[in-house]
Enzyme design. Sequence first.
Site, PDB file in Angstrom:
ATOM      1  N   ASP A   1      60.639 -35.044  65.891  1.00 60.27           N
ATOM      2  CA  ASP A   1      59.451 -34.195  65.753  1.00 60.27           C
ATOM      3  C   ASP A   1      59.666 -32.934  66.576  1.00 60.27           C
ATOM      4  O   ASP A   1      59.712 -32.996  67.817  1.00 60.27           O
ATOM      5  CB  ASP A   1      58.255 -35.001  66.302  1.00 60.27           C
ATOM      6  CG  ASP A   1      56.932 -34.500  65.796  1.00 60.27           C
ATOM      7  OD1 ASP A   1      56.908 -33.583  64.967  1.00 60.27           O
ATOM      8  OD2 ASP A   1      55.904 -35.063  66.242  1.00 60.27           O
TER       9      ASP A   1
ATOM     10  N   GLU B   1      47.470 -36.377  58.385  1.00 59.80           N
ATOM     11  CA  GLU B   1      46.826 -36.921  59.590  1.00 59.80           C
ATOM     12  C   GLU B   1      45.326 -36.640  59.583  1.00 59.80           C
ATOM     13  O   GLU B   1      44.899 -35.474  59.472  1.00 59.80           O
ATOM     14  CB  GLU B   1      47.467 -36.334  60.858  1.00 59.80           C
ATOM     15  CG  GLU B   1      46.800 -36.876  62.127  1.00 59.80           C
ATOM     16  CD  GLU B   1      47.574 -36.686  63.415  1.00 59.80           C
ATOM     17  OE1 GLU B   1      48.695 -36.158  63.404  1.00 59.80           O
ATOM     18  OE2 GLU B   1      47.022 -37.103  64.465  1.00 59.80           O
TER      19      GLU B   1
ATOM     20  N   SER C   1      54.231 -37.156  70.210  1.00 62.67           N
ATOM     21  CA  SER C   1      53.277 -38.033  70.904  1.00 62.67           C
ATOM     22  C   SER C   1      53.957 -38.656  72.117  1.00 62.67           C
ATOM     23  O   SER C   1      53.282 -39.194  73.008  1.00 62.67           O
ATOM     24  CB  SER C   1      52.766 -39.127  69.959  1.00 62.67           C
ATOM     25  OG  SER C   1      53.835 -39.750  69.269  1.00 62.67           O
TER      26      SER C   1
ATOM     27  N   LYS D   1      60.599 -33.146  61.710  1.00 65.32           N
ATOM     28  CA  LYS D   1      59.213 -32.949  61.249  1.00 65.32           C
ATOM     29  C   LYS D   1      58.669 -31.673  61.868  1.00 65.32           C
ATOM     30  O   LYS D   1      58.913 -31.399  63.054  1.00 65.32           O
ATOM     31  CB  LYS D   1      58.322 -34.136  61.639  1.00 65.32           C
ATOM     32  CG  LYS D   1      56.862 -33.923  61.223  1.00 65.32           C
ATOM     33  CD  LYS D   1      56.055 -35.208  61.286  1.00 65.32           C
ATOM     34  CE  LYS D   1      55.539 -35.548  62.653  1.00 65.32           C
ATOM     35  NZ  LYS D   1      54.670 -34.528  63.278  1.00 65.32           N
TER      36      LYS D   1
ATOM     37  N   GLU E   1      54.950 -29.285  61.951  1.00 65.45           N
ATOM     38  CA  GLU E   1      53.519 -29.263  61.616  1.00 65.45           C
ATOM     39  C   GLU E   1      53.184 -27.967  60.872  1.00 65.45           C
ATOM     40  O   GLU E   1      53.641 -26.891  61.263  1.00 65.45           O
ATOM     41  CB  GLU E   1      52.676 -29.337  62.890  1.00 65.45           C
ATOM     42  CG  GLU E   1      52.763 -30.679  63.578  1.00 65.45           C
ATOM     43  CD  GLU E   1      51.828 -30.792  64.778  1.00 65.45           C
ATOM     44  OE1 GLU E   1      50.957 -29.920  64.986  1.00 65.45           O
ATOM     45  OE2 GLU E   1      51.982 -31.781  65.526  1.00 65.45           O
TER      46      GLU E   1
HETATM   47  O1  KIV Z   1      53.808 -37.181  67.237  1.00 65.16           O
HETATM   48  C1  KIV Z   1      53.478 -38.107  66.477  1.00 65.16           C
HETATM   49  O2  KIV Z   1      53.524 -39.292  66.828  1.00 65.16           O
HETATM   50  C2  KIV Z   1      53.020 -37.750  65.156  1.00 65.16           C
HETATM   51  C3  KIV Z   1      52.357 -38.813  64.333  1.00 65.16           C
HETATM   52  C4  KIV Z   1      50.963 -38.967  64.795  1.00 65.16           C
HETATM   53  C5  KIV Z   1      52.450 -38.548  62.889  1.00 65.16           C
HETATM   54  O3  KIV Z   1      53.129 -36.631  64.760  1.00 65.16           O
END
Ligand code: KIV
Length: 269
Positions: free
Chosen positions: A88, A187, A50, A118, A120
């Site tokens: 992420d 989510e 994000s 993380k 997806e």
């Molecule tokens: O990128 C992000 O901030 C996320 C959250 C919305 C879980 O993946």
Amino acid sequence: MQDKQKKITVRYFRQKKENSEKILALTAYDAPTAKFAEECGIELILVGDSLGMALLGYKSTIPVTIEQSLHHCAAVARGAKFAFIVGDMPFMTYHPSAKTAMVNAARYIQEAGVDGVKLEGGKSIAGTVGKLVKAGVPVMGHIGLLPQSVLTQGGYRIAGKTKDDEQRLVADAKALEDAGAFCVVLECIPAELSARITESLKIPTIGIGAGPKCDGQVQVVNDILGLFTDFIPKHTKRYANLSEEIKKAFTAYANEVRSGKFPGGENSF
Ligand code: KIV
């Protein structure tokens, strides 16, 4: 937060679930925000992709590169001493093969200094998750609305609205748990389905737009601080209106420079 002197590890989150204590997670992209977050009890800091919208001015997470992500992960790792930090992995940095995922995940751990990554996806990436975990990389799963699939989905949609979709999400969550993920983000999933998934798993669920029954909650920091001004997403709540505060401060500064009031004698040498 647990004993302030102790770095949080994956075991802590499992324990919190067992004790029915909520896990407190938030995104951050820079050192000062990460420091403030952990000082206020945030236990897991997600350097989300994000980042693309929150800081870099992109319209989606798709353009975020691994170099950009690592740069912000390293800043967060310098700012937070005790919180568990998750990087992420951006679009296409873990999809081509498990080997690509492992090489890139190693950069998060070794170069940026985060504690986990993380990814997806559910069943389709469970094999990769398993290999990462076996190699020693803590993995946070992410199912439901998947922002990195915005192009194939043709937009952002609530997940789990049909029976098939429900069953798929339950199976995805289980596949991630079986692969060794230490927790899973849910989510934008209907609250009742999230509650069922949460109950069915031993690993904690961290919700965003997934109702109150998840084991923890995560939010995008810009949303809760009121720094995103286009609209208020339904899954969030504004706890401050910093965009107004920032504009007030910038206007006051500009006015004082214009009028010669700043810098005053006290600001001069
Ligand atoms: O990128 C992000 O901030 C996320 C959250 C919305 C879980 O993946």
